[in-house]
Design an enzyme around this catalytic site. Sequence first.
Site, mmCIF file in Angstrom:
data_model
loop_
_atom_site.group_PDB
_atom_site.id
_atom_site.type_symbol
_atom_site.label_atom_id
_atom_site.label_comp_id
_atom_site.label_asym_id
_atom_site.label_seq_id
_atom_site.Cartn_x
_atom_site.Cartn_y
_atom_site.Cartn_z
ATOM 1 N N GLU A 250 0.877 -1.178 0.000
ATOM 2 C CA GLU A 250 0.000 0.000 0.000
ATOM 3 C C GLU A 250 0.907 1.219 0.000
ATOM 4 O O GLU A 250 1.471 1.577 1.038
ATOM 5 C CB GLU A 250 -0.906 -0.065 1.249
ATOM 6 C CG GLU A 250 -2.215 0.635 1.049
ATOM 7 C CD GLU A 250 -2.114 2.103 1.357
ATOM 8 O OE1 GLU A 250 -1.827 2.876 0.409
ATOM 9 O OE2 GLU A 250 -2.293 2.493 2.508
ATOM 10 N N CYS A 284 -2.341 8.902 2.382
ATOM 11 C CA CYS A 284 -2.005 8.362 1.056
ATOM 12 C C CYS A 284 -3.124 8.610 0.047
ATOM 13 O O CYS A 284 -2.881 8.753 -1.136
ATOM 14 C CB CYS A 284 -1.683 6.879 1.157
ATOM 15 S SG CYS A 284 -2.970 5.928 1.958
HETATM 16 P P1 NAD Z 1 9.261 6.223 4.215
HETATM 17 O O1 NAD Z 1 8.810 5.409 3.081
HETATM 18 O O2 NAD Z 1 10.743 6.400 4.400
HETATM 19 O O3 NAD Z 1 8.725 5.574 5.541
HETATM 20 C C1 NAD Z 1 7.407 5.114 5.628
HETATM 21 C C2 NAD Z 1 7.372 4.067 6.720
HETATM 22 O O4 NAD Z 1 8.124 2.950 6.302
HETATM 23 C C3 NAD Z 1 8.029 4.559 8.008
HETATM 24 O O5 NAD Z 1 7.184 4.255 9.083
HETATM 25 C C4 NAD Z 1 9.340 3.827 8.093
HETATM 26 O O6 NAD Z 1 9.649 3.452 9.411
HETATM 27 C C5 NAD Z 1 9.103 2.587 7.260
HETATM 28 N N1 NAD Z 1 10.300 2.152 6.563
HETATM 29 C C6 NAD Z 1 11.207 2.913 5.913
HETATM 30 N N2 NAD Z 1 12.187 2.146 5.402
HETATM 31 C C7 NAD Z 1 11.901 0.864 5.748
HETATM 32 C C8 NAD Z 1 12.532 -0.387 5.517
HETATM 33 N N3 NAD Z 1 13.685 -0.500 4.809
HETATM 34 N N4 NAD Z 1 11.964 -1.495 6.045
HETATM 35 C C9 NAD Z 1 10.813 -1.419 6.746
HETATM 36 N N5 NAD Z 1 10.159 -0.269 6.981
HETATM 37 C C10 NAD Z 1 10.696 0.869 6.479
HETATM 38 O O7 NAD Z 1 8.596 7.630 4.156
HETATM 39 P P2 NAD Z 1 8.452 8.822 5.206
HETATM 40 O O8 NAD Z 1 9.559 9.815 5.031
HETATM 41 O O9 NAD Z 1 8.208 8.317 6.570
HETATM 42 O O10 NAD Z 1 7.125 9.447 4.660
HETATM 43 C C11 NAD Z 1 7.128 10.195 3.472
HETATM 44 C C12 NAD Z 1 6.591 9.439 2.300
HETATM 45 O O11 NAD Z 1 6.116 8.155 2.656
HETATM 46 C C13 NAD Z 1 5.408 10.150 1.710
HETATM 47 O O12 NAD Z 1 5.793 10.952 0.660
HETATM 48 C C14 NAD Z 1 4.488 9.039 1.287
HETATM 49 O O13 NAD Z 1 4.706 8.712 -0.046
HETATM 50 C C15 NAD Z 1 4.903 7.860 2.031
HETATM 51 N N6 NAD Z 1 3.948 7.414 3.032
HETATM 52 C C16 NAD Z 1 2.850 6.791 2.579
HETATM 53 C C17 NAD Z 1 1.926 6.345 3.480
HETATM 54 C C18 NAD Z 1 0.717 5.646 3.023
HETATM 55 O O14 NAD Z 1 -0.247 5.616 3.771
HETATM 56 N N7 NAD Z 1 0.716 5.028 1.849
HETATM 57 C C19 NAD Z 1 2.114 6.552 4.831
HETATM 58 C C20 NAD Z 1 3.262 7.196 5.269
HETATM 59 C C21 NAD Z 1 4.191 7.607 4.341
#
Ligand code: NAD
Length: 476
Positions: A250, A284
């Site tokens: 997602e 999202c």
């Molecule tokens: P991110 O993708 O770095 O992190 C999102 C989540 O994933 C965080 O909680 C983080 O702990 C986890 N994560 C990151 N790297 C990981 C890995 N290697 N293994 C497991 N988990 C990991 O993004 P961010 O800086 O926290 O948020 C910004 C961007 O993330 C936004 O631009 C958006 O696109 C996306 N986002 C999307 C949703 C959604 O509901 N689809 C939610 C939060 C963030």
Amino acid sequence: MTDYPMLHLLIDGEQISGDGRASEEVINPATEEVLGTLPHATSDDLDRALEAAQRGFHEWRKVSADKRSAILTKAANLIRERASEIGEALTREQGKPLAEGRGDALYSANLLEFYAQECRRIYGRTLVRPEGARAEVQYHPVGPVAGFAPWNFPAINVMRKIGGALAAGCSAIVKPSEETPASGIAMVQALLDAGVPGGAVQCVFGVPSEVSEQLLGSPIIRKLTFTGSTPVGKHLAKLAAEDLKITTMELGGHGPVLVFDDCDIDKAVETMVANKFRNAGQVCISPTRFLIEENSFARFRDRFTECAAAMSVGNGLDKGTDMGPMANARGLDNISKLIANAQDKGGKLLTGGERIGNQGFFHQPTVLSEVPLDADIMNEEPFGPVAIINPMSGEDAMIEEANRLPYGLAAYAWTNDPARRRRLAADVEAGMLAINTGGVSTVDAPFGGVKWSGYGSEDGREGVMACMIVKAIHEG
Ligand code: NAD
């Protein structure tokens, strides 16, 4: 107000705190004060969780659907009873207004209750053969599930990771976001308190890339479910592919909103302003590119801008706050850059555009207009309180613009023409389409995207079936 809870891991039913483990501080985004210290799981902790998940799976899968349903229903009720305190902790760690924090907990309870009902309806089918022979199509839980959840809906995202898995008879290890841990811990604790075995639902924290590498590197984990950004999703999908684990992804979106002249413009504005600035736009399925048919453009733009400018931004714990801070400093930096770039490219700033104060990650609700396609914000998910309102002419051009990006999560349309609604349903590339409404998330309907927004669904019957494998049994 209750105190922010103590933070710990939940492994094999045991609450595990510091004891010399690496840790990190959890920050309140409204005040930047430290709320608590979160222990990280060691590699040995993760191995222990994996072993327990294997054992927990064999125990939980044998629990009858009736009993499983009763335990999950009890957990849903516990979350409801605790919704006020969970909501407060959630607002402190994430920033959203208290009503939204409580709503996050209540939606999780409703989703779990729906899953509790759905797990009693996992039907197979019988294929009748001559002379008493037959074949059966059966569904079985896939095995231990690893779920990684982000910070924007700290309770719902965690429940989406574990609720469907538990209903299917799987065990689950969830890693909520390290930035919003208390709400995730509260979800798992409610399940344990209701009677889910300690090995069947566990909660870990750590350096995200290290935790995911260790869990996904283990053959014990049979399914990965991730919510977060598209780049991280692609990376995790590759790790899961090494062992051919089933995945649900997602990921991000860039929600188009197609507003046609034949709709109720005032209702569209009122609904979409609330939708855009909910959770400070860190959603999202947030509506982002507003594509307005020419004759309605000026009216929609002016009314929307007026409503955005009137919103009250403040600490989510304060009464009267419509929008809280952004959840972290990097989100604030990101939208500041995107807004500046949009203006450099010729976009008009109609309201907002600035950080508020210098303590807490507050940003003004912002409206940009007539932003050209080559501006970064027309191509990258802003994940913040920014709406882009552009004039368009003609249904075909609007659909083409809606489909231009590689994302396809939620799309919105406002029109009173029934034939057009059917065309939009067929032609807009999105996992969810809302027509004349702002809502695309209900516990009984599948929630998920297409293209770079991911694949697979959570919620609905699909959320349970996504954690099952199919088996064909042939009897002579
Ligand atoms: P991110 O993708 O770095 O992190 C999102 C989540 O994933 C965080 O909680 C983080 O702990 C986890 N994560 C990151 N790297 C990981 C890995 N290697 N293994 C497991 N988990 C990991 O993004 P961010 O800086 O926290 O948020 C910004 C961007 O993330 C936004 O631009 C958006 O696109 C996306 N986002 C999307 C949703 C959604 O509901 N689809 C939610 C939060 C963030």
